[in-house]
Design a protein around this motif. Structure first.
Motif, mmCIF file in Angstrom:
data_model
loop_
_atom_site.group_PDB
_atom_site.id
_atom_site.type_symbol
_atom_site.label_atom_id
_atom_site.label_comp_id
_atom_site.label_asym_id
_atom_site.label_seq_id
_atom_site.Cartn_x
_atom_site.Cartn_y
_atom_site.Cartn_z
ATOM 1 N N ILE A 419 0.841 -1.198 0.000
ATOM 2 C CA ILE A 419 0.000 0.000 0.000
ATOM 3 C C ILE A 419 0.877 1.249 0.000
ATOM 4 O O ILE A 419 1.830 1.349 0.781
ATOM 5 N N PHE A 420 0.549 2.184 -0.866
ATOM 6 C CA PHE A 420 1.161 3.513 -0.851
ATOM 7 C C PHE A 420 0.174 4.471 -0.187
ATOM 8 O O PHE A 420 -0.980 4.578 -0.610
ATOM 9 N N ASP A 462 2.965 12.874 -3.144
ATOM 10 C CA ASP A 462 3.075 12.536 -4.557
ATOM 11 C C ASP A 462 2.220 11.299 -4.845
ATOM 12 O O ASP A 462 1.650 10.689 -3.945
ATOM 13 N N ARG A 463 2.146 10.918 -6.116
ATOM 14 C CA ARG A 463 1.524 9.659 -6.499
ATOM 15 C C ARG A 463 2.623 8.659 -6.825
ATOM 16 O O ARG A 463 3.728 9.040 -7.202
ATOM 17 N N ALA A 470 -2.658 2.064 -4.106
ATOM 18 C CA ALA A 470 -2.195 3.402 -3.720
ATOM 19 C C ALA A 470 -3.351 4.295 -3.305
ATOM 20 O O ALA A 470 -4.394 4.348 -3.966
ATOM 21 N N PHE A 471 -3.149 5.023 -2.195
ATOM 22 C CA PHE A 471 -4.110 6.039 -1.788
ATOM 23 C C PHE A 471 -3.876 7.282 -2.646
ATOM 24 O O PHE A 471 -2.743 7.767 -2.759
ATOM 25 N N THR A 472 -4.933 7.799 -3.242
ATOM 26 C CA THR A 472 -4.777 8.913 -4.185
ATOM 27 C C THR A 472 -5.587 10.136 -3.771
ATOM 28 O O THR A 472 -6.002 10.920 -4.612
ATOM 29 N N GLY A 473 -5.821 10.295 -2.485
ATOM 30 C CA GLY A 473 -6.456 11.514 -1.999
ATOM 31 C C GLY A 473 -7.827 11.320 -1.410
ATOM 32 O O GLY A 473 -8.175 11.905 -0.387
ATOM 33 N N HIS A 534 0.052 -4.377 11.202
ATOM 34 C CA HIS A 534 -0.146 -4.503 9.753
ATOM 35 C C HIS A 534 0.568 -3.420 8.945
ATOM 36 O O HIS A 534 0.425 -3.365 7.718
ATOM 37 N N GLY A 535 1.357 -2.581 9.618
ATOM 38 C CA GLY A 535 2.058 -1.509 8.914
ATOM 39 C C GLY A 535 3.108 -1.993 7.941
ATOM 40 O O GLY A 535 3.572 -1.223 7.090
ATOM 41 N N ALA A 536 3.480 -3.276 8.035
ATOM 42 C CA ALA A 536 4.491 -3.808 7.111
ATOM 43 C C ALA A 536 4.045 -3.737 5.660
ATOM 44 O O ALA A 536 4.879 -3.755 4.744
ATOM 45 N N VAL A 537 2.744 -3.624 5.423
ATOM 46 C CA VAL A 537 2.248 -3.589 4.046
ATOM 47 C C VAL A 537 2.380 -2.198 3.434
ATOM 48 O O VAL A 537 2.239 -2.038 2.218
ATOM 49 N N VAL A 538 2.651 -1.196 4.259
ATOM 50 C CA VAL A 538 2.774 0.178 3.766
ATOM 51 C C VAL A 538 4.184 0.400 3.225
ATOM 52 O O VAL A 538 5.176 0.206 3.925
ATOM 53 N N PHE A 539 4.263 0.817 1.972
ATOM 54 C CA PHE A 539 5.559 1.063 1.328
ATOM 55 C C PHE A 539 5.389 2.207 0.344
ATOM 56 O O PHE A 539 4.607 2.117 -0.598
ATOM 57 N N ASN A 540 6.121 3.285 0.566
ATOM 58 C CA ASN A 540 6.002 4.470 -0.279
ATOM 59 C C ASN A 540 7.125 4.606 -1.299
ATOM 60 O O ASN A 540 7.200 5.602 -2.008
ATOM 61 N N GLY A 541 8.013 3.612 -1.371
ATOM 62 C CA GLY A 541 9.176 3.714 -2.243
ATOM 63 C C GLY A 541 8.949 3.141 -3.630
ATOM 64 O O GLY A 541 7.819 2.950 -4.088
#
Length: 725
Positions: A419-420, A462-463, A470-473, A534-541
């Protein structure tokens, strides 16, 4: 006629293309056209008795049970409306597990005793039909001799009139089930999953003080990518015609490396096609919003606005059918395959997902200060928990032989589901994990340095196009679905995993409050636990980097690279428990989806393998042999004339020709080999034996395309198909 002559004639035919007659009438406006062929709420309000109208609207808007007594009145009004629009037949439209649309047409007219005919359409005919179920995929739910299947009216998805040059048809969206109640389609589980998700979302809303929340629904907005090629080229490519993708084709001198097609000026012929399709979509109530050139040459995109998930799924199927039909009218073929051309971007169908209802609006809208919006954070946390726990199921929901060509390449998200969140939301959840969010990153102003331009506000994050989720707003964008698949499959999975997450959240909060914990404190504790667990699924890179694959493995995120890696997720113990607990699929229905996935994979690859053998043997090989013969004869003539010939010219064709012969022989052997008897064995044979053998044939053939004389090459080339339109 030689291969080159056929190709040259195709180019001449493209140059001589004459656009079809203009579809728009003078003075027509889109507002007048939109929904003109839909049995909409406005039409129902005019034509139905008030009590009947109120009953139907209660079902559509508030998920009230459908009163069977209203069916006759609705059927009569629907028939009169459709016949006024020229409809002579009606059809129950359903979505079997082929992934395509199916329909059975019946005439309104029935013979009367005096030799005349009467138009009849009763309520029982509207609500239920009986197409033959024996020839549709069922994954073992039905035996071949068990033919009975039922269609049932989905009142929440509007009926419409489909126009054709020779007559019109009233189309009624339906579910498709066996006589035992097993789902034989994509719509039935979608409706079940939406109902289950809504039940638990409404529990959460009640905890936030909404005593009688309106029915929560999931929303879907699917961005559809596609290619257009001229039909003269399309018909000259048996692989495109039968498999939807090119099994041969050397890389052209120019591809997409200049990025000059992306968002470029839309070619006039294509724009005419887009305008024509959009008019048809508007008439059917499909809210087409955005159109543009995509990254690859010959690739385009259309994006409709958000709709309820089941309506969006119906409209997506109708959109693809309409695009195919109108493309032929304009002398083109619309390709929805995920990878019709090797070496350039493939096509996806990004599914934008959110939840909401009429009273609270979009439940994934953060507002100006997300850290103060506890309700939004709870629903967002539900997404994080759901995707982390069931990332493998999300991957399985988009698994297919065709999507395997796209996922994981630098044109689509990786097969690792993450997830972004973006900078602002990630920062808020980071604060939550440390004891509570007190601030959120503000929007800023974009400094451009040109005085005449208006001030442009920037988003707080950013996107990330490399993220599969991805969360887009104000929504999440699931980027992994393939362009050819129904959005119903991913939406069923999203609804169901959200039902589990919201159930967990509601139960935890209800228990804490009952035990005397102050509600806000209970919410804070719950959010901390979710982001910690569950934060391990969050990745913004960068999801394309090799480092991410290593890091994802360390985080315990599955990397299911192929369809055969992903499909077993459907019959895992956790998946079986999930779908049965929330009454979306029985264990039998889950096994059926697994079997159908394997069968479809094996069949798809098998068709491609046979096509590769046929085209390689009957088209590519003869052209290469003719070229080799001509080269040898020319060299012999030079030698006879006393000139020392350059034999490397002969080697340039002889070496790949020998490789082609060897590869064709190996493919023939692989096709004749023992593929086993079970669906899994056949799929593994397709993956492990047929795909590598096909790749070897293609490598040799594509090398030959670069050396065989152009006047001998039999297949329209990439350069022609992608750039001559």
């Amino acid at each position: 006629m030689s291969g080159n002559a056929v190709r040259l004639q195709a180019i001449k035919d493209v140059e001589a293309y004459v656009p079809p007659a203009v579809s728009f009438t003078a003075g027509e406006t889109p507002g007048e056209v939109f929904g003109a062929n839909v049995f909409s709420k406005a039409v129902m309000q005019k034509r139905l008795p008030k009590s009947v109208y109120r009953s139907v609207i209660a079902t559509i808007d508030h998920a009230a049970p459908l009163d069977p007594l209203v069916a006759d009145a609705v059927a009569s009004a629907m028939k009169d409306w459709a016949m006024e629009k020229g409809a002579t037949h009606y059809a129950h439209v359903f979505y079997p597990l082929t992934g395509l649309t199916a329909e059975k047409h019946d005439s309104f007219l029935e013979p009367a005793g005096d030799g005349s005919a009467l138009a009849e359409f009763a309520g029982k005919t509207l609500t239920q039909g009986e197409p033959d179920a024996s020839s549709f995929p069922s994954g073992g739910l039905r035996n071949t001799f068990e033919a009975r299947g039922y269609t049932g009216w989905d009142v929440t998805s509007p009926a419409y009139v489909l126009e054709s040059p020779n007559g019109n048809t009233l189309c009624i969206p339906t579910v498709f089930v066996s006589m035992n109640g097993d789902a034989l389609d994509h719509k039935t589980p979608l409706l079940r999953s939406q109902q289950s998700m809504a039940r638990h979302a409404e529990r959460v809303l009640r905890l936030f003080g909404h005593a009688t929340p309106d029915a929560v629904v999931s929303y879907c907005g699917a961005e559809q990518e596609y290619f257009l090629v001229d039909r003269h080229f399309f018909l000259g490519r048996p692989d495109l015609l039968n498999a939807g993708r090119t099994l041969f084709g050397a890389k052209p001198p120019k591809g997409q490396e200049f990025d000059d097609h992306y968002f470029g000026a839309i070619p006039e012929r294509v724009l005419g096609y887009m305008l024509d399709t959009e008019r048809e979509l508007f008439k059917l109530g499909i809210p087409a919003k955005t159109r543009h050139n995509e990254v690859a040459p010959g690739q385009f995109e259309i994006a409709p606005m958000f709709e309820r998930a089941n309506v969006a799924a119906d409209h997506q199927q109708l959109l693809m059918t309409t695009f195919k039909r109108i493309a032929q009218k304009h002398g083109m073929e619309c390709l929805f395959h995920e990878k019709p051309f090797e070496g350039i971007n493939g096509s996806g169908k990004h599914v934008n997902f959110s939840l909401g209802n009429a009273t609270e609006g979009n439940l994934l809208l953060p507002g100006d200060t997300p850290h103060e919006n506890a309700q939004f954070l709870v629903f967002c946390a539900a997404v994080i928990r759901a995707v982390h726990r069931y990332g493998g199921l999300l991957r399985a929901s988009v698994a297919s032989a065709s999507n395997d060509h796209r996922l994981g390449a630098n044109e689509a998200p990786p097969a690792i589901i993450s997830i972004f969140l973006g900078d602002q939301l990630a920062d808020v959840f980071d604060q939550v994990a440390k004891g509570g969010a007190t601030s959120s990153k503000e929007k800023g102003t974009l400094m451009i340095g040109v005085d005449t331009l208006p001030v442009l506000p920037t988003d707080p994050g950013d996107r990330n196009r490399t993220s599969p989720f991805a969360f887009t707003g104000n929504r999440f964008e699931f980027r992994a679905p393939g362009s050819m698949q129904s959005v119903a499959g991913p939406m069923v999975t999203l609804n169901t995993i959200m039902a589990e997450a919201l159930d967990h959240i509601a139960t935890e909060l209800e228990t804490a409050v009952a035990a005397g914990t102050e509600f806000n404190a209970a919410v804070q504790k719950l959010l901390e636990e979710i982001i910690t667990d569950h934060g391990a699924v969050v990745f913004n890179g960068d999801g394309y980097s090799e480092d991410w694959q290593v890091e994802a493995a360390a985080r315990g995120l599955p990397d299911l690279r192929t369809t055969l890696d992903a499909l077993p997720e459907l019959i895992s113990e956790s998946a079986m428990e999930l779908f049965s607990t929330y009454e979306v699929f029985s264990h039998r229905e889950m096994h059926s989806r697994y079997e159908i996935g394997l069968e479809h994979y094996a069949l798809s690859v098998g068709v491609e393998a046979r096509l590769t053998l046929e085209i390689g043997t009957t088209s590519v090989l003869p052209a290469a042999v003719r070229h080799q013969t001509e080269v040898a004869q020319n060299l012999a003539a030079l030698k006879a004339a006393g000139v020392d010939p350059d034999l490397s010219v002969l080697a340039e064709v002889s070496v790949p020709l020998a490789e082609l012969r060897t590869a064709l022989s190996a493919l023939r052997t692989a096709l004749a080999g023992d593929a086993g008897t079970s669906a899994l064995e056949e799929a593994r044979h397709a993956q492990d034996a047929l795909l590598p053998a096909m790749a070897a044939v293609r490598a040799a053939a594509d090398a030959l395309e670069g050396v065989v004389a152009d006047d001998l090459w039999p297949l329209p080339t990439y350069q022609e198909m992608l750039f001559v339109l």
